[in-house]
Design an enzyme around this catalytic site. Structure first.
Site, mmCIF file in Angstrom:
data_model
loop_
_atom_site.group_PDB
_atom_site.id
_atom_site.type_symbol
_atom_site.label_atom_id
_atom_site.label_comp_id
_atom_site.label_asym_id
_atom_site.label_seq_id
_atom_site.Cartn_x
_atom_site.Cartn_y
_atom_site.Cartn_z
ATOM 1 N N CYS A 17 -18.309 -80.264 -8.630
ATOM 2 C CA CYS A 17 -17.890 -81.674 -8.622
ATOM 3 C C CYS A 17 -16.429 -81.790 -8.208
ATOM 4 O O CYS A 17 -15.667 -80.816 -8.271
ATOM 5 C CB CYS A 17 -18.102 -82.316 -9.991
ATOM 6 S SG CYS A 17 -17.049 -81.618 -11.284
ATOM 7 N N CYS A 20 -13.958 -80.961 -10.969
ATOM 8 C CA CYS A 20 -13.850 -79.516 -11.176
ATOM 9 C C CYS A 20 -12.965 -78.906 -10.097
ATOM 10 O O CYS A 20 -12.155 -78.010 -10.370
ATOM 11 C CB CYS A 20 -15.226 -78.859 -11.140
ATOM 12 S SG CYS A 20 -16.374 -79.530 -12.347
ATOM 13 N N ASP A 398 -12.276 -90.043 32.069
ATOM 14 C CA ASP A 398 -11.753 -89.387 33.264
ATOM 15 C C ASP A 398 -12.922 -89.282 34.246
ATOM 16 O O ASP A 398 -14.083 -89.289 33.836
ATOM 17 C CB ASP A 398 -11.224 -88.004 32.885
ATOM 18 C CG ASP A 398 -10.795 -87.206 34.101
ATOM 19 O OD1 ASP A 398 -10.110 -87.776 34.960
ATOM 20 O OD2 ASP A 398 -11.160 -86.021 34.179
#
Length: 708
Positions: A17, A20, A398
């Protein structure tokens, strides 16, 4: 234990998580000898600056039982199903104890000592990690998700709501399991990339063939790739002919023919021929390794929406704690309401206020989308570029190598005087040999086909005339080769009308005209064409269909040629005869007028324009280091057809992130209203939070289904 020297990157196993991850990062920073540490939650990696060892890092992550391994080694543990993981086994035991306690309390009453004992045991077994984290945060006055939960659970126990408290623990543990599952699923896209290339290869050294680990293979080694085998290293084919499936790197579905002097890449699949390959890059430097590294780094880049969620959560969590406290004490103190009832409601506010769904809503979407793009041959170098791509209305292209194939050919060579065409071609090719202009390659190929030996035409005093052509002395005579504009300036009377019409006719056909001459006369007209890519028109049509309002072509070519190419491609606007600095100014003006603009180029000549655009997209032919390094997004297969897919994926990601954030906040708002009115219980509050987490997770994982 091996020491980290100044900077080292490690892979983490067991990171579940965001809270954590933040805690682990703080713990590592506090290690003696560590100057800085940065956790990449999406890629499950940590970068450490300073001195530490693996044992110290694992001790810093002991609260989550994290396992650490060097980046090039990776975690060696096999993949364990979610329900067989050690901490999840405790959740199952906790659920068993809860069910037993519920049966006992139904038979003998909720105040029964055995029921209370079983409820307490269920809370302790299922929530021991939660209690450890929550109490530590509470003592440090760090108000995070775990802090809210621990206060709510201890409060429920204090007022005798043992069943409610134990149920909250179980549901919260299940919610964490879902969060772990969602990130594991999102990370699989990167894990699958890491597993593409074989771990060993057949190498011939000193006349002996043996299979060795890729980490031990050196540049210059000869690698033998049998039919049907995956190629383990980047290299150059020295013997054999085969077809190679490069889909893993470029997303191309059609195998590419490979023969002597062709480049091959790690992770691609050899066809029916036997190849001998000279290794050109070590394992950590292959194109695949660079892609994996850049994708993992991209996952660490916070998207604007993720940054918003993080800022919001820092304010939101303390606000929820204050709201719960005020709800628990104000009604009883001021309105003489029931203490038990309002304390219960205050605790429910803490439970429903957990920002699980909100925190997971953005990263799971970003990680999933970037991983899906990489598998389809599109390298997106950060969540911010993913979001910006989804908001575009204008794209500039381009011409050479982007809308066209970038491999021009000579179509016309007309002598204006008595000199032979072959002689004039030799002079032009000798001059252009020193030029970096894309059209120079066409003249050199034509000279090679005509078996002209350029060494017989010595060149001196070469000079490039930026944007117009070149000048040089060939066999002692001064010549000019370049655009018609160059000769309009140089010749006393300009270009003759008859020749000017011939030039115009060819330009209207989409050809570029190069003139060869002296300061006094024009000696030859050379027409060169760069074929439009087969899918250019289809791509532009798809982009307009996706809502891109303006497509602009930027080229240094003459206006007539540019208009012809633009018309074939379906471009809405064409800007021609632009120098590199002109392209940069056009991009700046488009950003000013349109708000945001993407520039699609080859990653080399268009570097300034790519950098100035909101999003720079490089036509990154496989292995092009410049494209990987300079662009925000690289189309790895040099395939313009990936652009609509990228737009579609970006917009879908934006849509899902907005859905997730809106849904997560709406659920919180509705739940808070239901708590205040007394309709929502503690376990229903955490169930609502768990349900929201599950929904936003599954919604984010839908991005895996977006196909090219």
């Amino acid at each position: 234990m091996e020491q980290i020297r100044d900077k080292n990157v490690y892979r983490i196993q067991g990171l579940t998580c965001t809270n954590c991850a933040a805690q682990f990062e703080r713990n590592v920073r506090n290690l003696p000898g560590v100057r800085e540490a940065k956790v990449n939650f999406g890629a499950s990696k940590i970068t450490v600056f300073g001195e530490a060892n693996i044992e110290q890092l694992e001790k810093a992550g002991a609260f989550e039982s994290l396992k650490i391994a060097p980046q090039h080694v990776g975690t060696s543990a096999r993949k364990v199903p979610l329900w067989k993981r050690k901490k999840n086994m405790f959740v199952l035991l906790s659920a068993f104890l809860l069910i037993t306690a519920w049966l006992v309390s139904n038979s003998y009453g909720e105040e029964n000592a055995w029921a209370v004992l079983l409820y307490s045991a269920s809370m302790a077994v299922g929530g021991y990690r939660l209690f450890i984290h929550g109490l530590k945060n509470l003592l440090r006055l760090q108000f995070q998700m775990n802090t809210l939960m621990i206060i709510a659970i201890l409060g429920a126990a204090a007022i005798g709501e043992w069943r409610e408290g134990a149920t909250v623990v179980i549901l919260f543990a299940i919610s964490e399991m879902l969060e772990t599952f969602s990130m594991d699923k999102a990370r699989e896209s990167i894990r699958s990339l890491m597993e593409i290339a074989p771990k060993q290869a057949l190498i011939r050294r000193n006349g002996e063939e043996k299979s060795i680990a890729v980490g031990e293979i050196e540049t210059g080694d000869t690698m033998i790739v049998k039919p049907g085998q995956k190629i383990a290293m980047d290299g150059i084919v020295t013997k054999g002919t085969s077809t190679v499936n490069q889909a893993a790197i470029t997303g191309e579905s059609i195998p590419v023919s490979k023969t002597i002097d062709d480049e091959v890449y790690a992770g691609t699949l050899n066809g029916e021929g036997l190849l001998e390959v000279q290794v050109t890059r070590r394992a950590g430097d292959t194109t695949l390794a660079k892609i994996i590294h850049l994708v993992e780094e991209a996952q660490a880049e916070r998207a604007p929406s993720q940054a918003f969620v993080d800022r919001f959560a820092r304010i939101y969590t303390p606000a929820i704690l204050i709201t719960g406290l005020l709800l628990a004490i104000i009604p009883p103190l001021i309105f003489q309401a029931d203490w038990y009832d309002w304390i219960y409601r205050g605790l429910a506010v803490l439970v429903v206020g957990c920002p699980c769904a909100l925190v997971i809503s953005t990263p799971v979407s970003i990680v999933t989308a970037i991983g899906n793009a990489a598998r389809n041959g599109v390298l997106i170098k950060g969540g911010i570029h993913l979001e910006e791509m989804g908001q575009l209305k204008t794209i500039a292209f381009d011409k050479t190598g982007t809308l066209t194939k970038g491999a021009p050919v000579v179509t016309d060579l007309i002598s204006m005087g008595s000199q032979k065409e072959k002689e004039l071609l030799a002079i032009a090719a000798a001059m252009e040999k020193n030029s970096q202009h894309p059209l120079a390659s066409a003249l050199l190929r034509k000279a090679e086909e005509a078996k002209i030996h350029l060494t017989e035409y010595p060149v001196a005093d070469f000079a490039s005339l930026t944007g117009k052509g070149v000048q040089a002395r060939v066999n002692g005579s001064l010549y000019y080769a370049g655009s018609p504009a160059l000769f309009e300036e140089r010749l006393p009377g300009g270009i003759p009308d008859r020749l000017r019409q011939q030039i115009k006719d060819r330009q209207l056909q989409g050809k570029t005209v190069i003139l060869l001459g002296t300061e006094l006369e024009i000696l030859a007209l050379i027409a060169v064409t760069d074929e439009v890519r087969e899918n250019s028109a289809e791509v532009i049509e798809k982009l307009h269909g996706l809502g891109i309002q303006k497509t602009v072509m930027l080229t240094g070519d003459n206006n007539s040629t540019a208009q012809a190419i633009g018309q074939i491609s379906g471009i809405t606007e064409t800007r021609a005869e632009l120098l590199p600095q002109d392209k940069l100014e056009v991009i700046k003006q488009l950003r000013k007028d349109e708000g945001s603009v993407a520039m699609v180029g080859d990653g080399v000549n268009d570097a300034p324009a790519l950098a100035a655009a909101t999003v720079g997209v490089a036509m990154g032919g496989t292995g092009t280091d410049t494209a990987l390094e300079t662009a925000d997004i690289a189309l790895m297969g040099d395939d313009l057809g990936k652009l609509p897919f990228t737009i579609k994926l970006s917009r879908k990601t934006l849509q899902i992130i907005k859905q997730n954030i809106t849904f997560a906040l709406a659920i919180k708002a509705i739940a808070l209203l239901l708590i205040i009115t007394g309709w929502l219980t503690l376990w229903m509050a955490v169930f609502a939070d768990m349900g929201a987490t599950l929904i936003v997770t599954l919604n984010g994982l839908r991005l895996l289904n977006v196909q090219d």
